[in-house]
Structures are given as structure tokens and as C-alpha cells.
Motif scaffolding. Structure first.
Motif, mmCIF file in Angstrom:
data_model
loop_
_atom_site.group_PDB
_atom_site.id
_atom_site.type_symbol
_atom_site.label_atom_id
_atom_site.label_comp_id
_atom_site.label_asym_id
_atom_site.label_seq_id
_atom_site.Cartn_x
_atom_site.Cartn_y
_atom_site.Cartn_z
ATOM 1 N N ASN A 142 0.813 -1.203 0.000
ATOM 2 C CA ASN A 142 0.000 0.000 0.000
ATOM 3 C C ASN A 142 0.857 1.268 0.000
ATOM 4 O O ASN A 142 2.017 1.242 0.406
ATOM 5 C CB ASN A 142 -0.853 0.042 1.282
ATOM 6 N N VAL A 180 0.324 5.149 1.643
ATOM 7 C CA VAL A 180 -0.465 6.013 2.523
ATOM 8 C C VAL A 180 0.285 7.337 2.596
ATOM 9 O O VAL A 180 1.511 7.348 2.697
ATOM 10 C CB VAL A 180 -0.612 5.396 3.930
ATOM 11 N N TRP A 203 -5.161 7.058 3.084
ATOM 12 C CA TRP A 203 -4.852 5.916 2.227
ATOM 13 C C TRP A 203 -4.883 6.370 0.768
ATOM 14 O O TRP A 203 -5.785 7.102 0.356
ATOM 15 C CB TRP A 203 -5.863 4.801 2.453
ATOM 16 N N SER A 224 -3.605 0.573 -3.101
ATOM 17 C CA SER A 224 -3.212 -0.765 -2.661
ATOM 18 C C SER A 224 -3.116 -1.698 -3.849
ATOM 19 O O SER A 224 -3.821 -1.517 -4.853
ATOM 20 C CB SER A 224 -4.235 -1.332 -1.673
ATOM 21 N N TYR A 233 -6.369 -0.860 -6.194
ATOM 22 C CA TYR A 233 -7.367 0.094 -5.730
ATOM 23 C C TYR A 233 -6.729 1.469 -5.539
ATOM 24 O O TYR A 233 -5.553 1.578 -5.190
ATOM 25 C CB TYR A 233 -7.966 -0.358 -4.399
ATOM 26 N N TYR A 234 -7.548 2.493 -5.748
ATOM 27 C CA TYR A 234 -7.083 3.873 -5.566
ATOM 28 C C TYR A 234 -8.121 4.683 -4.798
ATOM 29 O O TYR A 234 -9.331 4.467 -4.933
ATOM 30 C CB TYR A 234 -6.864 4.556 -6.921
ATOM 31 N N TYR A 289 4.161 7.164 2.463
ATOM 32 C CA TYR A 289 4.645 5.968 3.134
ATOM 33 C C TYR A 289 4.265 4.729 2.336
ATOM 34 O O TYR A 289 3.122 4.609 1.864
ATOM 35 C CB TYR A 289 4.020 5.841 4.520
ATOM 36 N N ALA A 349 -3.879 -8.717 7.562
ATOM 37 C CA ALA A 349 -5.009 -8.719 6.638
ATOM 38 C C ALA A 349 -4.715 -7.677 5.575
ATOM 39 O O ALA A 349 -3.985 -6.720 5.819
ATOM 40 C CB ALA A 349 -6.314 -8.395 7.362
ATOM 41 N N ALA A 350 -5.305 -7.870 4.407
ATOM 42 C CA ALA A 350 -4.992 -6.969 3.281
ATOM 43 C C ALA A 350 -5.335 -5.524 3.586
ATOM 44 O O ALA A 350 -4.818 -4.616 2.951
ATOM 45 C CB ALA A 350 -5.735 -7.428 2.040
ATOM 46 N N GLU A 351 -6.197 -5.326 4.563
ATOM 47 C CA GLU A 351 -6.712 -3.991 4.782
ATOM 48 C C GLU A 351 -6.115 -3.267 5.978
ATOM 49 O O GLU A 351 -6.548 -2.182 6.326
ATOM 50 C CB GLU A 351 -8.233 -4.071 4.956
ATOM 51 N N TYR A 352 -5.130 -3.900 6.648
ATOM 52 C CA TYR A 352 -4.411 -3.239 7.724
ATOM 53 C C TYR A 352 -2.975 -2.996 7.286
ATOM 54 O O TYR A 352 -2.453 -3.707 6.426
ATOM 55 C CB TYR A 352 -4.427 -4.088 9.001
ATOM 56 N N PHE A 353 -2.334 -2.035 7.908
ATOM 57 C CA PHE A 353 -0.993 -1.626 7.515
ATOM 58 C C PHE A 353 -0.022 -1.965 8.635
ATOM 59 O O PHE A 353 0.140 -1.205 9.577
ATOM 60 C CB PHE A 353 -1.000 -0.123 7.184
ATOM 61 N N TYR A 408 -3.321 3.031 15.445
ATOM 62 C CA TYR A 408 -1.921 3.264 15.145
ATOM 63 C C TYR A 408 -1.380 4.355 16.057
ATOM 64 O O TYR A 408 -2.104 5.274 16.452
ATOM 65 C CB TYR A 408 -1.722 3.719 13.689
ATOM 66 N N GLN A 411 -8.424 3.467 12.270
ATOM 67 C CA GLN A 411 -8.599 3.199 10.838
ATOM 68 C C GLN A 411 -9.587 2.057 10.674
ATOM 69 O O GLN A 411 -9.511 1.063 11.385
ATOM 70 C CB GLN A 411 -7.266 2.809 10.194
ATOM 71 N N ARG A 442 -11.553 -0.841 8.132
ATOM 72 C CA ARG A 442 -11.416 -1.606 6.883
ATOM 73 C C ARG A 442 -12.753 -2.230 6.474
ATOM 74 O O ARG A 442 -12.792 -3.094 5.615
ATOM 75 C CB ARG A 442 -10.355 -2.691 7.016
ATOM 76 N N TRP A 452 -13.580 -1.738 2.730
ATOM 77 C CA TRP A 452 -12.412 -1.865 1.870
ATOM 78 C C TRP A 452 -12.857 -2.011 0.415
ATOM 79 O O TRP A 452 -13.818 -2.703 0.147
ATOM 80 C CB TRP A 452 -11.602 -3.083 2.282
ATOM 81 N N PRO A 453 -12.223 -1.349 -0.563
ATOM 82 C CA PRO A 453 -10.888 -0.751 -0.419
ATOM 83 C C PRO A 453 -10.883 0.703 0.039
ATOM 84 O O PRO A 453 -9.845 1.362 -0.022
ATOM 85 C CB PRO A 453 -10.335 -0.866 -1.837
ATOM 86 N N PHE A 455 -9.094 6.851 7.829
ATOM 87 C CA PHE A 455 -8.495 7.089 9.131
ATOM 88 C C PHE A 455 -9.277 8.175 9.862
ATOM 89 O O PHE A 455 -9.881 9.052 9.240
ATOM 90 C CB PHE A 455 -7.050 7.577 8.972
#
Lengths: 119, 108
Positions: free
Chosen positions: A35, A37, A47, A50, A59-60, A95, A102-106, B36, B89, B91, B94-95, B99
Motif C-alpha cells: 500500500n 499512505v 490511504w 493498494s 485500488y485507488y 509511506y 489482513a490486506a486492509e491493515y498496515f 496506530y 482506521q 477496513r 475496503w478498499p 483514518f
């Protein structure tokens, strides 16, 4: 140890282009979504984009759709962000972040690279 | 778009005190919420995911709770290194990850 190192930031004029890179190490890069960010000076997190592990899903955020392109090279353990038609509001620290839980957490983040769009 | 509202904007506390941070979603995000921590000049660090699960290496003094639209991050006893900005944040849709605006925990 997971390491993400961004590069490619700098000063660019409005309407210009820039390509950011992120070099990954310490994990199996090809197995995880990646991703971008960003954070404008003194502001919160946003965001941007990804890409799934095999680049099948991309995705944008609406704010960059049609202007930015995310890509990856699993052979080189690298993530990219091609930024075109840059605007002043794109000024931010960008960043690179990986998603392991999971795909949706950083989970892991690079140190960031500053992009300044100004004439 | 799901909007996350964090409160308070700033929390002034002393080391050893308990910190309670709130994150409210404009619609239900189930338990798909993360927290975070960001210190000045540093990248954010994942603390909590899925509302209440601590990420790898995160001390037990950090805990998360909540579901639906109301979430809380609690720091049971503030250490000097905990003074920072905290972001939630979601999800859930998603997508379109979003935040919150952040809560700054500062030394009183």
C-alpha cells in the motif's frame, strides 16, 4: 526484520510527474498486499492505493484515481507509485506499508519520502 | 464513505495515568478497526487490529475495545514513550480505508 525503504520524492511543479519506489526486505514480498499512505504536512493519514500480492487487485482513493498508478515487481521486491498531473494538494510524505495480518491493515511502514508540489 | 471521528483532539495526562481514547464511526464497521501510534518524525506503528487484538510486540498496557460504531483505545498506565498521536482506521468498506483525525496524547 521487515524493512521498507522509500525513495524518489522531491520537488516538482504542478502538472509534473514523479515515480516513487519502495524496496522491501525481511519478508516474502510476493505473498503480501502492499500500500501507499500519505500524510500532508501537519495533517492526518490518507490511504492512497493498494495492490494485491500478484497484482490482480488494484485500488485507488478517489483523490488520485486516473492520475496515480501503483505497481510492483515481485522479482525485485519493489513497490512503485507513478504520480502524474501532480497538484499542490498532493504535497505530503508518502509511506509504503505492507499488509500481513489482513490486506486492509498496515502492519509495517517505511520511513516515508516527501513529495512537494510547488511552482 | 465511512467517517471516523476521534475524541478528544488532545489529551493532557501525566506518566502513570490511564488514557482513554475514543473513535466513533459514521456507520457500523463491525470489529474491523485498527489503532496506530505515530511519534513526531516517525512512521505510524500498528498497535491494535480487529478492535481488540494487539499487534506483534505491542505491550499489554495497550488495549482496544468496542464494536459497531464506538471504539476505545486504553493505555492503562502511560509510559514516557507513549506520548504521541493515535489514529484509528477502518477496513469495513475496503478498499475505501479511512483514518480518523487523530488524538494527541501530551504530557501534562
Amino acid at each position: 526484520e521487515v524493512q521498507l525503504v522509500e525513495s524518489g520524492g522531491g520537488l516538482v511543479k504542478p502538472g509534473g510527474s514523479l515515480r516513487l519506489s519502495c524496496a522491501a526486505s525481511g519478508f516474502t514480498f510476493s505473498s503480501y498486499s502492499m500500500n501507499w499512505v500519505r500524510q500532508a504536512p501537519g495533517k492526518g493519514l490518507e490511504w492512497v492505493s493498494s495492490i494485491s500480492s500478484s497484482s490482480s487487485y488494484i485500488y485507488y482513493a478517489d483523490s488520485v484515481k486516473g492520475r496515480f498508478t501503483i505497481s510492483r515487481d515481485n522479482a525485485k521486491n519493489s513497490l512503485y507509485l507513478q504520480m502524474n498531473s501532480l497538484r499542490a494538494e498532493d504535497t505530503a510524505v508518502y509511506y509504503c506499508a505492507s499488509s500481513h495480518i489482513a490486506a486492509e491493515y498496515f502492519d509495517y511502514w517505511g520511513q516515508g519520502t516527501l513529495v512537494t508540489v510547488s511552482s | 464513505e465511512i467517517v471516523l471521528t476521534q475524541s478528544p483532539a488532545t489529551l493532557s495526562l501525566s506518566p502513570g495515568e490511564r488514557a482513554t481514547l475514543s473513535c466513533r464511526a459514521s456507520q457500523s464497521v463491525s470489529s474491523y478497526l485498527a489503532w496506530y501510534q505515530q511519534k513526531p518524525g516517525q512512521a505510524p506503528r500498528l498497535l491494535i487490529y480487529d478492535a481488540s487484538n494487539r499487534a506483534t510486540g505491542i505491550p499489554a498496557r495497550f488495549s482496544g475495545s468496542g464494536s459497531g460504531t464506538d471504539f476505545t483505545l486504553t493505555i492503562s498506565s502511560l509510559e514516557p514513550e507513549d506520548f504521541a498521536v493515535y489514529y484509528c482506521q477502518q477496513r469495513s468498506n475496503w478498499p475505501l480505508a479511512t483514518f480518523g483525525g487523530g488524538t494527541k496524547v501530551e504530557i501534562k
